[in-house]
Motif scaffolding. Structure first.
Motif, PDB file in Angstrom:
ATOM      1  N   LEU A 102      71.879  46.104 -62.583  1.00 47.04           N
ATOM      2  CA  LEU A 102      71.919  44.935 -61.704  1.00 47.04           C
ATOM      3  C   LEU A 102      70.959  43.853 -62.181  1.00 47.04           C
ATOM      4  N   ALA A 103      69.770  44.252 -62.628  1.00 49.18           N
ATOM      5  CA  ALA A 103      68.809  43.270 -63.125  1.00 49.18           C
ATOM      6  C   ALA A 103      69.398  42.489 -64.294  1.00 49.18           C
ATOM      7  N   VAL A 104      70.048  43.191 -65.202  1.00 48.95           N
ATOM      8  CA  VAL A 104      70.653  42.533 -66.366  1.00 48.95           C
ATOM      9  C   VAL A 104      71.789  41.610 -65.949  1.00 48.95           C
ATOM     10  N   VAL A 105      72.664  42.089 -65.060  1.00 48.59           N
ATOM     11  CA  VAL A 105      73.827  41.309 -64.645  1.00 48.59           C
ATOM     12  C   VAL A 105      73.414  40.091 -63.820  1.00 48.59           C
ATOM     13  N   LEU A 106      72.467  40.271 -62.905  1.00 52.31           N
ATOM     14  CA  LEU A 106      71.994  39.147 -62.101  1.00 52.31           C
ATOM     15  C   LEU A 106      71.373  38.069 -62.973  1.00 52.31           C
ATOM     16  N   ASP A 107      70.649  38.493 -63.975  1.00 53.21           N
ATOM     17  CA  ASP A 107      70.034  37.529 -64.886  1.00 53.21           C
ATOM     18  C   ASP A 107      71.088  36.740 -65.665  1.00 53.21           C
ATOM     19  N   ALA A 108      72.168  37.408 -66.028  1.00 50.96           N
ATOM     20  CA  ALA A 108      73.181  36.773 -66.875  1.00 50.96           C
ATOM     21  C   ALA A 108      74.160  35.907 -66.092  1.00 50.96           C
ATOM     22  N   TYR A 109      74.477  36.275 -64.847  1.00 49.27           N
ATOM     23  CA  TYR A 109      75.599  35.622 -64.164  1.00 49.27           C
ATOM     24  C   TYR A 109      75.251  34.987 -62.813  1.00 49.27           C
ATOM     25  N   THR A 110      73.970  34.905 -62.485  1.00 47.61           N
ATOM     26  CA  THR A 110      73.587  34.203 -61.259  1.00 47.61           C
ATOM     27  C   THR A 110      72.483  33.206 -61.590  1.00 47.61           C
ATOM     28  N   SER A 111      72.019  32.505 -60.578  1.00 48.57           N
ATOM     29  CA  SER A 111      70.933  31.546 -60.779  1.00 48.57           C
ATOM     30  C   SER A 111      69.595  32.240 -60.970  1.00 48.57           C
ATOM     31  N   LEU A 112      69.549  33.556 -60.737  1.00 49.29           N
ATOM     32  CA  LEU A 112      68.311  34.307 -60.926  1.00 49.29           C
ATOM     33  C   LEU A 112      68.062  34.548 -62.404  1.00 49.29           C
ATOM     34  N   THR A 113      66.822  34.441 -62.808  1.00 47.86           N
ATOM     35  CA  THR A 113      66.432  34.853 -64.153  1.00 47.86           C
ATOM     36  C   THR A 113      65.131  35.625 -64.056  1.00 47.86           C
ATOM     37  N   MET A 114      64.995  36.653 -64.869  1.00 44.66           N
ATOM     38  CA  MET A 114      63.772  37.449 -64.849  1.00 44.66           C
ATOM     39  C   MET A 114      63.474  37.969 -66.239  1.00 44.66           C
ATOM     40  N   THR A 115      62.194  38.137 -66.524  1.00 45.32           N
ATOM     41  CA  THR A 115      61.787  38.680 -67.811  1.00 45.32           C
ATOM     42  C   THR A 115      61.972  40.191 -67.803  1.00 45.32           C
ATOM     43  N   PRO A 116      62.017  40.811 -68.974  1.00 45.68           N
ATOM     44  CA  PRO A 116      62.105  42.275 -69.019  1.00 45.68           C
ATOM     45  C   PRO A 116      60.961  42.959 -68.289  1.00 45.68           C
ATOM     46  N   ARG A 117      59.745  42.399 -68.355  1.00 42.98           N
ATOM     47  CA  ARG A 117      58.624  43.020 -67.663  1.00 42.98           C
ATOM     48  C   ARG A 117      58.843  43.021 -66.153  1.00 42.98           C
ATOM     49  N   PHE A 118      59.325  41.896 -65.616  1.00 43.04           N
ATOM     50  CA  PHE A 118      59.587  41.861 -64.175  1.00 43.04           C
ATOM     51  C   PHE A 118      60.771  42.763 -63.839  1.00 43.04           C
ATOM     52  N   ALA A 119      61.780  42.819 -64.718  1.00 42.92           N
ATOM     53  CA  ALA A 119      62.923  43.697 -64.481  1.00 42.92           C
ATOM     54  C   ALA A 119      62.475  45.157 -64.415  1.00 42.92           C
ATOM     55  N   THR A 120      61.490  45.520 -65.231  1.00 45.13           N
ATOM     56  CA  THR A 120      60.947  46.877 -65.192  1.00 45.13           C
ATOM     57  C   THR A 120      60.337  47.177 -63.828  1.00 45.13           C
ATOM     58  N   VAL A 121      59.537  46.237 -63.325  1.00 43.35           N
ATOM     59  CA  VAL A 121      58.934  46.397 -61.997  1.00 43.35           C
ATOM     60  C   VAL A 121      60.025  46.456 -60.929  1.00 43.35           C
ATOM     61  N   PHE A 122      61.045  45.632 -61.090  1.00 42.80           N
ATOM     62  CA  PHE A 122      62.159  45.598 -60.144  1.00 42.80           C
ATOM     63  C   PHE A 122      62.845  46.962 -60.072  1.00 42.80           C
ATOM     64  N   VAL A 123      63.052  47.606 -61.214  1.00 38.00           N
ATOM     65  CA  VAL A 123      63.692  48.933 -61.246  1.00 38.00           C
ATOM     66  C   VAL A 123      62.864  49.950 -60.471  1.00 38.00           C
TER      67      VAL A 123
END
Length: 411
Positions: A102-123
Motif C-alpha cells: 500500500l505504501a508503494v501504491v499510494l506513493d505512485a498513484y495518489t497525491s501522497l508521497t513518502m520516502t522509503p524511511r517513512f514507508a518503513t515506519v508506516f509498515v
C-alpha cells in the motif's frame, strides 16, 4: 540525497511476467482457503491480489506492476500458511506485506508521497495498529457471539508481541530491499522551506495565569503522592507518580534549553494526563473502571498530538514527503493504536519480570477485558485529536521541523 518510492513501479516486461505468475498463485491460494473454510485467510490473500492488480489497471498497462520480487516476498507467508506452518506469525506477516504494498501504491498513484524511511515506519505502525484492532475485534466477537477465539490474556499478549516483532522485521527487510533495489533513483532535494509553515499554536480555553496556577497545584499533588510512596516504601507507586511528575517539567526544559515556550493550555493538558495516571495508581484503577478509560483517553490524546507533530515535521522537512488532511488524520489514529499496543507489551513485560524476580509489577494489567478497554479508549482519544485538536500541536511540529533541519545540516 533522498530516495523515492516511485521508481519501484514501472513497465518492465520480464519483471511483470514474474509478478503476474505470483498473482496467479495468490488467486489459487484464495480459492483454496475459501474451499477449506478459512475465510479469514481467503480475505487476506484476496487483499494482496487486489493491490497487485490495481497497479496495472491504474496504469492501463499489463507490464506495469509492483516488483515481482517484492510481491513474491509478500506471498511467502501465504504459501507457508497453505501448508499449515507458523499459524501465529504468518497473519501478521501478511498484514505487514499489505502495508508495504500500500505504501508503494499510494506513493505512485495518489497525491501522497513518502520516502522509503517513512514507508518503513508506516509498515511497522500499520502492523501494530492492525494487531490492536484485531484484538478488540475477536474479543467483541467472543463476547457477543459466544465464540472462543481467545484462550486468555497470555495468548492475546503474545499475539501482540508477535505482531510488533513482525512489523519491525518487515520494516527492516523493506528498507534493506530499497537500499539494494536497482529501480530506486537517488534524487537530490533542496533544503526544506518552512517559511510557509503556520507556526501559530491554538490556545486552549482559559487564561494563561490560571493555567499556570492549575499546573503548579497538580504538580504539588504529584509531589505529595511521590513523597507518600517513598515514606511507605511503595516502589510501584513512586514510579507511577515520580515519572509523571518529571514529565510535567518537560515544557520548562524545552523553554530553557531550546527557547520554545509551549502554550500554557497544552502544558496544563500534559499535567492533567500525568496526574490522572499517578492518581490511578492509588487503587483508583481497580476501584473505578471508568477512571482507567478516562485516563487512557486523555493520555492517548497527547500521544496522538505527538504523532501528528512528528508527521507534520517530517512532511515539512522532507520535500519528498507530502500528505493530505485525510492521511494525517488516519496516521494519528494508527500511531496511537501502535503506541497503545507497545504500552500493553511493556505492561506484559513488567508483569513477567515481576513474576521472575518476585515483587509487584511496576506496570500492571488486569485481564483481557482491561487490555481491550485500554485499546478502545486510546482510539477515542486519537479520534478526538485527529478530528478537532490538531491545531494545538502545530507549534510543536514547527519546532521539530527546525530541529530536524538543524541536525541534518550538521551531518
Amino acid at each position: 540525497m533522498i530516495n523515492s518510492l516511485q521508481p519501484l513501479i514501472g513497465p518492465h516486461r520480464l519483471d511483470a511476467l514474474g509478478a503476474w505468475v505470483v498473482t496467479g498463485v495468490l488467486v489459487g491460494g484464495t480459492g483454496r482457503f475459501a474451499a477449506g473454510g478459512e475465510f479469514d485467510w481467503a480475505v487476506l490473500t484476496a487483499v494482496i491480489v487486489a493491490v497487485a492488480v490495481a497497479v496495472p489497471l491504474a496504469a492501463r498497462n499489463l507490464e506495469t506492476t509492483v516488483p515481482a520480487e517484492l510481491l513474491g516476498l509478500v506471498a511467502v507467508p501465504v504459501l507457508v500458511r497453505t501448508f499449515g506452518g507458523f499459524p501465529q506469525v504468518t497473519p501478521f506477516l501478511v498484514v505487514a506485506g499489505v502495508a508495504l504494498l500500500l505504501a508503494v501504491v499510494l506513493d505512485a498513484y495518489t497525491s501522497l508521497t513518502m520516502t522509503p524511511r517513512f514507508a518503513t515506519v508506516f509498515v511497522v505502525i500499520v502492523t501494530m495498529a492492525v494487531a490492536g484492532v484485531w484484538a478488540v475485534g475477536i474479543y467483541a466477537t467472543d463476547a457477543l457471539l459466544g465464540t472462543a477465539f481467545l484462550d486468555g490474556q497470555t495468548e492475546l499478549m503474545w499475539d501482540l508481541v508477535t505482531a510488533a516483532a513482525t512489523g519491525i522485521v518487515a520494516g527492516v527487510v523493506f528498507e534493506l530491499y530499497v537500499e539494494r533495489s536497482a529501480r530506486i533513483a537517488r534524487l537530490r532535494v533542496s533544503e526544506p522551506d518552512s517559511s510557509g509553515f503556520d507556526r501559530s499554536e491554538a490556545s486552549l480555553p482559559g487564561d494563561g495565569r490560571h493555567h499556570r496556577i492549575a499546573v503548579r497545584a497538580l504538580q504539588a499533588g504529584l509531589g505529595a503522592i511521590a513523597v507518600f510512596a517513598l515514606v511507605r516504601g511503595n516502589v510501584t507507586l513512586f514510579v507511577n507518580s515520580g515519572g509523571p511528575l518529571a514529565i510535567t517539567f518537560l515544557p520548562a526544559v524545552f523553554r530553557r534549553e531550546y527557547g520554545y515556550a509551549m502554550d500554557t493550555g497544552l502544558v496544563l493538558w500534559i499535567t492533567v494526563a500525568s496526574t490522572l495516571h499517578a492518581a490511578g495508581a492509588l487503587e483508583l484503577y481497580e476501584t473505578y473502571g471508568w477512571y482507567d478509560s478516562l485516563t487512557h483517553a486523555v493520555s492517548a490524546s497527547l500521544v496522538a498530538g505527538v504523532g501528528y507533530a512528528v508527521a507534520r515535521a517530517v512532511e515539512r522537512h522532507a520535500r519528498a514527503v507530502v500528505f493530505n488532511r485525510e492521511f494525517r488524520a488516519t496516521f494519528v489514529v494508527l500511531f496511537v493504536l501502535a503506541v497503545g499496543v507497545g504500552w500493553e507489551i511493556l505492561e506484559f513485560a513488567s508483569g513477567g519480570f515481576a513474576s521472575a524476580v518476585g515483587g509487584e509489577a511496576v506496570l500492571a494489567q488486569y485481564g483481557t477485558s482491561d487490555i481491550v478497554n485500554d485499546l478502545v479508549f486510546n482510539t477515542v482519544g486519537a479520534f478526538f485529536v485527529a478530528v478537532w485538536s490538531t491545531a494545538h500541536f502545530e507549534g510543536i511540529a514547527a519546532r521539530l521541523t527546525g530541529r530536524v533541519g538543524s541536525l541534518a545540516s550538521r551531518e
